[in-house]
Design an enzyme around this catalytic site. Structure first.
Site, mmCIF file in Angstrom:
data_model
loop_
_atom_site.group_PDB
_atom_site.id
_atom_site.type_symbol
_atom_site.label_atom_id
_atom_site.label_comp_id
_atom_site.label_asym_id
_atom_site.label_seq_id
_atom_site.Cartn_x
_atom_site.Cartn_y
_atom_site.Cartn_z
ATOM 1 N N SER A 23 54.193 2.988 62.006
ATOM 2 C CA SER A 23 54.728 3.880 61.630
ATOM 3 C C SER A 23 55.671 3.184 62.292
ATOM 4 O O SER A 23 56.898 4.065 62.123
ATOM 5 C CB SER A 23 54.196 5.159 62.698
ATOM 6 O OG SER A 23 54.139 4.717 63.661
ATOM 7 N N THR A 155 70.885 45.758 41.655
ATOM 8 C CA THR A 155 69.482 45.527 42.780
ATOM 9 C C THR A 155 68.850 45.168 40.946
ATOM 10 O O THR A 155 69.259 45.816 39.760
ATOM 11 C CB THR A 155 69.216 46.606 42.323
ATOM 12 O OG1 THR A 155 69.058 48.113 41.054
ATOM 13 C CG2 THR A 155 69.153 47.784 43.794
ATOM 14 N N HIS A 156 68.091 44.368 40.838
ATOM 15 C CA HIS A 156 67.200 43.817 39.117
ATOM 16 C C HIS A 156 68.139 42.699 39.224
ATOM 17 O O HIS A 156 68.161 42.312 37.625
ATOM 18 C CB HIS A 156 66.800 44.850 38.594
ATOM 19 C CG HIS A 156 65.687 45.638 39.039
ATOM 20 N ND1 HIS A 156 64.913 45.362 39.078
ATOM 21 C CD2 HIS A 156 66.732 47.038 39.852
ATOM 22 C CE1 HIS A 156 63.824 46.904 40.137
ATOM 23 N NE2 HIS A 156 65.186 47.784 40.903
ATOM 24 N N SER A 277 80.414 16.659 32.826
ATOM 25 C CA SER A 277 79.329 16.455 32.458
ATOM 26 C C SER A 277 80.221 15.173 31.956
ATOM 27 O O SER A 277 80.683 14.776 31.501
ATOM 28 C CB SER A 277 79.363 17.174 31.409
ATOM 29 O OG SER A 277 78.357 17.052 30.233
ATOM 30 N N LYS A 283 83.570 20.965 31.301
ATOM 31 C CA LYS A 283 82.196 20.985 31.499
ATOM 32 C C LYS A 283 82.754 21.388 33.667
ATOM 33 O O LYS A 283 83.338 20.216 33.411
ATOM 34 C CB LYS A 283 80.884 20.525 31.534
ATOM 35 C CG LYS A 283 80.548 20.762 30.591
ATOM 36 C CD LYS A 283 79.461 22.244 30.855
ATOM 37 C CE LYS A 283 78.110 21.648 31.349
ATOM 38 N NZ LYS A 283 77.411 23.208 30.866
ATOM 39 N N ASN A 285 80.895 21.551 36.747
ATOM 40 C CA ASN A 285 79.302 22.325 37.020
ATOM 41 C C ASN A 285 78.871 22.546 38.005
ATOM 42 O O ASN A 285 79.944 22.049 38.973
ATOM 43 C CB ASN A 285 77.867 20.807 36.232
ATOM 44 C CG ASN A 285 78.025 21.276 34.599
ATOM 45 O OD1 ASN A 285 77.831 22.443 34.159
ATOM 46 N ND2 ASN A 285 77.948 19.871 34.184
ATOM 47 N N GLU A 290 73.379 24.316 42.758
ATOM 48 C CA GLU A 290 71.816 24.003 42.206
ATOM 49 C C GLU A 290 71.169 22.729 43.561
ATOM 50 O O GLU A 290 69.981 23.342 43.561
ATOM 51 C CB GLU A 290 72.038 22.937 40.822
ATOM 52 C CG GLU A 290 72.635 24.661 39.612
ATOM 53 C CD GLU A 290 73.866 23.515 38.022
ATOM 54 O OE1 GLU A 290 72.700 23.994 37.483
ATOM 55 O OE2 GLU A 290 73.182 22.383 38.610
ATOM 56 N N TYR A 317 43.218 13.915 69.701
ATOM 57 C CA TYR A 317 43.756 13.170 68.803
ATOM 58 C C TYR A 317 43.463 12.368 67.605
ATOM 59 O O TYR A 317 42.699 12.182 68.140
ATOM 60 C CB TYR A 317 44.863 12.215 69.289
ATOM 61 C CG TYR A 317 45.885 10.874 68.552
ATOM 62 C CD1 TYR A 317 47.588 11.488 68.189
ATOM 63 C CD2 TYR A 317 45.323 9.836 68.146
ATOM 64 C CE1 TYR A 317 48.196 10.498 67.532
ATOM 65 C CE2 TYR A 317 46.150 9.121 67.517
ATOM 66 C CZ TYR A 317 47.857 9.598 66.961
ATOM 67 O OH TYR A 317 48.576 8.650 66.049
ATOM 68 N N GLN A 322 49.772 10.568 62.963
ATOM 69 C CA GLN A 322 51.284 10.314 62.273
ATOM 70 C C GLN A 322 52.125 10.865 61.588
ATOM 71 O O GLN A 322 53.772 10.500 61.017
ATOM 72 C CB GLN A 322 50.614 8.394 62.235
ATOM 73 C CG GLN A 322 51.292 7.600 61.611
ATOM 74 C CD GLN A 322 51.356 5.857 62.802
ATOM 75 O OE1 GLN A 322 50.937 5.930 63.654
ATOM 76 N NE2 GLN A 322 50.853 5.261 61.840
HETATM 77 N N1 ARG Z 1 52.420 5.690 66.569
HETATM 78 C C1 ARG Z 1 51.239 6.543 66.648
HETATM 79 C C2 ARG Z 1 51.598 8.694 66.256
HETATM 80 O O1 ARG Z 1 52.844 8.554 65.857
HETATM 81 C C3 ARG Z 1 51.554 7.021 67.908
HETATM 82 C C4 ARG Z 1 50.100 7.399 69.041
HETATM 83 C C5 ARG Z 1 49.137 6.206 68.927
HETATM 84 N N2 ARG Z 1 47.730 6.248 69.163
HETATM 85 C C6 ARG Z 1 46.925 5.628 69.323
HETATM 86 N N3 ARG Z 1 45.004 6.619 69.752
HETATM 87 N N4 ARG Z 1 46.964 5.375 68.471
HETATM 88 O O2 ARG Z 1 51.028 9.410 66.623
#
Ligand code: ARG
Length: 467
Positions: A23, A155-156, A277, A283, A285, A290, A317, A322
């Site tokens: 991560s 309204t509407h 454009s 144009k 825009n 948007e 957990y 993650q």
């Molecule tokens: N990278 C993990 C997360 O974002 C951290 C926690 C990881 N814990 C574990 N027991 N693998 O959730």
């Protein structure tokens, strides 16, 4: 590189899995919170005798050094480190050796990541509140200049009654005010510190979690360690709060898009906030509005994504969790840029008072006023007054006029014909009933569009915002 958990494994990790599992590419965003949490954790370990004073110094200085390396872009967030927690701990151990290896006593990455993410959400919450406050300020500055600028209230998306532009702007502000209140509520609920929950069941070390919580700005340590590492309510709250902000932005943006069309011509974006454009040279825009409208979709998507990820997860957990971070980072960044851009583009928005005024002269905006006049002056039941006014509108249409423009004598005659010879209709009062400005100013009930009432509303909002 050796994994934090490598002891029980003979073989190194499959390369594909390494990429899939990591991560670090996104949770590096949490580096500051991770270091803050580690510093407080180290102080706690010292306070319960698990670190010597020199070890504490080494850890704190090492973490400071890592901080400045990250700031100077000299830190390598390599995939092998899996996540930000591992990356910082490994680097610390490289720098200070044995003392660094003591840092992970009495904590787990499960409580560590919960803490880091909570600290991040708190910070983001406060920043968004500030941006919303600035946006409201800009809107109120515009509103103040337009408490007498007549425009057709709808309204509407159909002409309804005359209001003023300032009033419409104040209506926008109310949603953003509630957004701030919603963020405040959410912030007040991120008040229990998860650190020290460890993997799921707490730790066998001397209990110093309360002090640790206070040091990190929380009100107390979390009550149940298992819940602390298994819940992401605070992230979902923020995603919902942001979805509401984006909803409000999208409605405002939609009106700006409609109003900047030729058909309306109520507003025009300044050149530096408009786009052209590639094929049609004429144009101009409203891309900015948007995009502001369109970005709402991703905020909703992020909320639904995390709601779905969290659904049915067994305690405590799970690695599924993650998946919580990217959606939150994306929503926070999106809301941040949208609030900034909207604020900036409003500051130079051109308001075309003449077109707004002109559009008040079509659609019989004063029809309700005529009905109210018949009720107030002649004591006719409203339903009957509504019916007679309908006949007057039909008459105006036949003449090709707006009700506010029909000849007052003709109208008087028509009313006498409809209501019977006995009725006396005061011509001045009748013409005031059909006057656009008078109509707008008559609506002076609390929350109405009367200019003084709008000024009062602006004042209340400014006081609330403490401008
Ligand atoms: N990278 C993990 C997360 O974002 C951290 C926690 C990881 N814990 C574990 N027991 N693998 O959730």
């Amino acid at each position: 590189m050796a994994k934090l958990w490598g002891g029980r494994f003979n073989e190194s990790m499959n390369e594909l899995l390494e990429r899939f599992n990591a991560s670090i590419t996104f949770d590096k965003n949490l580096w500051e919170e991770d270091i803050q949490g580690s510093m407080e954790h180290a102080k706690m370990l010292y306070s319960i005798g698990l670190l010597e004073v020199n070890e504490l110094d080494l850890i704190l200085n090492g973490l400071r050094e890592i901080s400045s390396e990250i700031i100077k872009d000299k830190f390598s967030f390599s995939l092998e480190n899996e996540d930000i927690h591992t990356a910082i701990e490994n680097e610390l151990c490289k720098k200070i050796g044995q003392a660094g290896k003591k840092l992970h006593t009495a904590r787990s990455r499960n409580d560590q990541v919960a803490l880091d993410f909570m600290l991040y959400c708190r910070k983001a919450n406060i920043v968004l509140q500030g941006l919303l406050g600035k946006l409201i300020q800009t809107l109120l500055n515009i509103a103040k200049q337009h408490t007498h600028t007549l425009m057709p209230g709808m309204t509407h998306l159909q002409h309804a009654q005359p209001i003023n532009f300032g009033y419409h702007i104040v209506a926008w502000c109310m949603g953003f005010k509630r957004d701030i209140q919603r963020l405040r509520n959410s912030l007040s609920m991120i008040n229990e510190c998860p650190l020290g929950s460890a993997a799921l069941a707490g730790t066998p070390y001397k209990n110093e979690r309360e002090n640790l919580a206070l040091g990190l700005g929380f009100e107390s340590a979390s009550l149940n360690a298992m819940d602390s590492v298994a819940q992401r309510d605070f992230a979902l709250d923020l995603l919902y709060d942001i979805s509401m902000i984006m909803l409000h932005i999208s409605r405002l943006a939609e009106e700006l898009i409609i109003w900047s069309s030729y058909e309306f011509g109520f507003v025009a974006f300044a050149d530096d906030f408009a786009t052209g454009s590639s094929i049609m040279p004429q144009k101009k825009n409203p891309d900015v509005a948007e995009l502001l409208r369109g970005k709402c979709g991703r905020a909703y998507g992020n909320l639904i994504a995390l709601l779905t990820t969290m659904k049915s997860l067994p305690f405590a957990y799970n690695k599924d969790m993650q998946e919580d971070k990217e959606s939150v980072f994306d929503s926070v960044q999106t809301a941040h840029i949208c609030l900034e851009i909207l604020n900036a583009s409003l500051k130079t928005l051109h308001i075309n008072k003449e077109n707004m005024r002109k559009m008040c002269e079509v659609g019989h905006l004063v029809a309700t006023d005529l009905a109210d006049f018949l009720v107030q002056e002649l004591g006719i039941p409203f339903r009957e007054a509504h019916h007679v006014t309908g006949i007057c509108v039909r008459y105006a249409e036949k003449e090709g006029l707006d009700l506010s423009q029909v000849d007052i004598q003709d109208l008087q005659a028509l009313l006498v014909k409809e209501l019977g010879d006995g009725v006396a209709i005061n011509i001045d009062k009748l013409s005031s009933a059909l006057n656009l400005e008078d109509s707008m100013q008559r609506r002076n009930s609390i929350g109405g569009c009367n200019s003084d009432e709008v000024k009062r509303q602006i004042h209340v909002l400014e006081t609330w915002l403490d401008i």
